[in-house]
Design a protein around this motif. Structure first.
Motif, PDB file in Angstrom:
ATOM      1  N   THR A  93      37.102  38.810  47.115  1.00  0.00           N
ATOM      2  CA  THR A  93      36.665  39.591  45.952  1.00  0.00           C
ATOM      3  C   THR A  93      37.333  40.969  45.915  1.00  0.00           C
ATOM      4  O   THR A  93      37.813  41.380  44.859  1.00  0.00           O
ATOM      5  CB  THR A  93      35.129  39.740  45.929  1.00  0.00           C
ATOM      6  N   GLN A  94      37.388  41.671  47.033  1.00  0.00           N
ATOM      7  CA  GLN A  94      37.998  43.004  47.041  1.00  0.00           C
ATOM      8  C   GLN A  94      39.487  42.949  46.721  1.00  0.00           C
ATOM      9  O   GLN A  94      40.011  43.810  46.024  1.00  0.00           O
ATOM     10  CB  GLN A  94      37.768  43.685  48.389  1.00  0.00           C
ATOM     11  N   GLN A  95      40.169  41.947  47.247  1.00  0.00           N
ATOM     12  CA  GLN A  95      41.612  41.806  47.001  1.00  0.00           C
ATOM     13  C   GLN A  95      41.893  41.054  45.695  1.00  0.00           C
ATOM     14  O   GLN A  95      43.056  40.866  45.333  1.00  0.00           O
ATOM     15  CB  GLN A  95      42.274  41.067  48.177  1.00  0.00           C
ATOM     16  N   GLN A  96      40.831  40.584  45.035  1.00  0.00           N
ATOM     17  CA  GLN A  96      40.937  39.834  43.777  1.00  0.00           C
ATOM     18  C   GLN A  96      41.944  38.692  43.874  1.00  0.00           C
ATOM     19  O   GLN A  96      42.793  38.494  43.002  1.00  0.00           O
ATOM     20  CB  GLN A  96      41.290  40.784  42.633  1.00  0.00           C
ATOM     21  N   VAL A  97      41.804  37.926  44.953  1.00  0.00           N
ATOM     22  CA  VAL A  97      42.736  36.828  45.211  1.00  0.00           C
ATOM     23  C   VAL A  97      42.617  35.724  44.164  1.00  0.00           C
ATOM     24  O   VAL A  97      43.623  35.185  43.699  1.00  0.00           O
ATOM     25  CB  VAL A  97      42.516  36.252  46.631  1.00  0.00           C
ATOM     26  N   LEU A  98      41.403  35.393  43.787  1.00  0.00           N
ATOM     27  CA  LEU A  98      41.213  34.249  42.884  1.00  0.00           C
ATOM     28  C   LEU A  98      41.452  34.587  41.417  1.00  0.00           C
ATOM     29  O   LEU A  98      41.736  33.690  40.612  1.00  0.00           O
ATOM     30  CB  LEU A  98      39.800  33.665  43.074  1.00  0.00           C
ATOM     31  N   ARG A  99      41.346  35.849  41.058  1.00  0.00           N
ATOM     32  CA  ARG A  99      41.468  36.242  39.644  1.00  0.00           C
ATOM     33  C   ARG A  99      42.771  35.765  38.988  1.00  0.00           C
ATOM     34  O   ARG A  99      42.724  35.125  37.934  1.00  0.00           O
ATOM     35  CB  ARG A  99      41.293  37.750  39.491  1.00  0.00           C
ATOM     36  N   PRO A 100      43.944  36.039  39.559  1.00  0.00           N
ATOM     37  CA  PRO A 100      45.165  35.581  38.879  1.00  0.00           C
ATOM     38  C   PRO A 100      45.350  34.060  38.919  1.00  0.00           C
ATOM     39  O   PRO A 100      46.175  33.522  38.192  1.00  0.00           O
ATOM     40  CB  PRO A 100      46.289  36.282  39.645  1.00  0.00           C
ATOM     41  N   LEU A 101      44.554  33.393  39.744  1.00  0.00           N
ATOM     42  CA  LEU A 101      44.666  31.941  39.873  1.00  0.00           C
ATOM     43  C   LEU A 101      43.664  31.192  39.005  1.00  0.00           C
ATOM     44  O   LEU A 101      43.669  29.951  38.981  1.00  0.00           O
ATOM     45  CB  LEU A 101      44.455  31.541  41.345  1.00  0.00           C
ATOM     46  N   GLN A 102      42.806  31.899  38.281  1.00  0.00           N
ATOM     47  CA  GLN A 102      41.705  31.260  37.550  1.00  0.00           C
ATOM     48  C   GLN A 102      42.132  30.102  36.661  1.00  0.00           C
ATOM     49  O   GLN A 102      41.466  29.077  36.600  1.00  0.00           O
ATOM     50  CB  GLN A 102      40.917  32.288  36.724  1.00  0.00           C
ATOM     51  N   VAL A 103      43.244  30.243  35.984  1.00  0.00           N
ATOM     52  CA  VAL A 103      43.699  29.195  35.074  1.00  0.00           C
ATOM     53  C   VAL A 103      44.103  27.926  35.840  1.00  0.00           C
ATOM     54  O   VAL A 103      44.211  26.847  35.263  1.00  0.00           O
ATOM     55  CB  VAL A 103      44.848  29.706  34.169  1.00  0.00           C
ATOM     56  N   PHE A 104      44.258  28.041  37.163  1.00  0.00           N
ATOM     57  CA  PHE A 104      44.675  26.916  38.004  1.00  0.00           C
ATOM     58  C   PHE A 104      43.501  26.326  38.803  1.00  0.00           C
ATOM     59  O   PHE A 104      43.715  25.628  39.783  1.00  0.00           O
ATOM     60  CB  PHE A 104      45.785  27.362  38.957  1.00  0.00           C
TER      61      PHE A 104
END
Length: 175
Positions: free
Chosen positions: A26-37
């Protein structure tokens, strides 16, 4: 306990190391740019059987490999130890990126296959069910085999006395 592995919310209320993984993601926002995948954290951390050398595994589905590569490179290409590889796994083009964030190694695994149909996700569900049924002593045995150098599926196969390919044997375990 039934976890919805498609969301990382369960990590927030999990063991201390699962909570650390939640914080990193969450802090590094790892999943955010991957959401569409449709990213899903799979493997040892969701099962709470991670050891010191475990990485955070994130399974994704892409429609176009080049688009996925670009998104991963743009968002994580400057991360420590960033590497990528493209190969065929299960007769399917597969993309893997590895890097380190917040001291945790991360592996992004992606195919043009829905995440819920990928081996990593399917194995995790089966392993979760087995861990729920077999209890803490079984879990301790799995962790011991992992610390001795076995990957997760071979460790399960060893403790369960499964013959043949451990990856295929696990998929057939409840059949």
């Amino acid at each position: 306990m039934k976890n919805d592995f498609t969301s990382i919310a369960y990590l927030k209320r999990g063991s201390a190391v699962q909570q650390q993984v939640y914080q990193i993601l969450t802090q590094q926002q790892v999943l955010r740019p991957l959401q569409v995948f449709t990213p899903v954290v799979v493997g040892t951390y969701p099962l709470d059987i991670a050891i010191e050398t475990s990485d955070i595994d994130i399974a994704c589905q892409f429609d176009t490999l080049e688009v996925f590569q670009h998104v991963v490179q743009t968002n994580f290409g400057r991360a420590e130890g960033f590497t990528t590889t493209v190969f065929n796994c299960c007769n399917t083009p597969t993309y893997v990126a590895n890097f380190v964030l917040g001291g945790f190694p991360i592996e992004i695994f992606a195919q043009a296959v829905p995440v819920t149909e990928q081996y990593g996700y399917r194995h995790m569900l089966i392993e979760h069910r087995i861990l729920e049924e077999k209890g803490e002593e079984f879990k301790t045995q799995i962790i011991a085999y992992k610390k001795a150098g076995l990957k997760t599926e071979p460790a399960f196969a060893q403790v369960l006395n499964l013959d043949g390919d451990p990856y295929e044997a696990l998929l057939a375990y409840f059949l």
